[in-house]
Design a protein around this motif. Structure first.
Motif: not given
Length: 143
Positions: A16-22, A54-57, A64-68
């Motif tokens: 959800e957070a990374f869809n927002f950041y994208r 792992h997700i990377a944008l 690159t903003l990355m997360a788990t």
């Protein structure tokens, strides 16, 4: 020269957070891997299987903003304050070892540098000042 990227931990809301950041930064995910798609899938609680391993944008040149998703079944409970790392991308195994050994001196190694199933030489530690670090040399990017 190593690259430095922020690496964030979420309590199950990374996607959800990374869809927002994208939606803000634009672009496409460079990587999106779920726990169920890893060799450790059998050790994941069923309710955590679809969570993000792992997700990377990419958000700008070289950053690159990355997360788990921090999962309890993998021994990574989400605790406010442990929700970020500084991730160093090394250009060689030797550089990874130099950075890891230098920065972890006097600190606490969480995961020693080792070859991983995702094709990297990777380790994690907390430095002597309490900052969480990851060091990664990606074999796949060097080919």
């Amino acid at each position: 020269m190593a690259t430095l990227n922020p690496y964030l931990n979420y309590p199950g809301t990374a996607e959800e957070a990374f869809n927002f950041y994208r939606s803000v930064f634009g672009g496409e995910f460079a990587m999106l891997q779920r726990y169920k798609d890893t060799p450790e899938a059998g050790t994941i609680a069923p309710e955590e299987a679809d969570k993000i391993m792992h997700i990377a944008l990419p958000i700008s040149n070289g950053v690159t903003l990355m997360a788990t998703d921090a999962t309890s079944s993998m021994g990574q409970p989400f605790i406010p304050g442990n929700n970020f790392y500084l991730s160093l991308g090394a250009e060689s195994e030797a550089e990874a070892e130099k950075l890891f050994n230098g920065l972890s001196a006097g600190g606490a190694v969480v995961m020693p540098l080792q070859k991983t199933f995702w094709g990297a030489y990777f380790g994690m530690f907390n430095d002597k000042f309490g900052i969480q670090w990851m060091v990664n040399y990606d074999y796949n990017e060097q080919e």
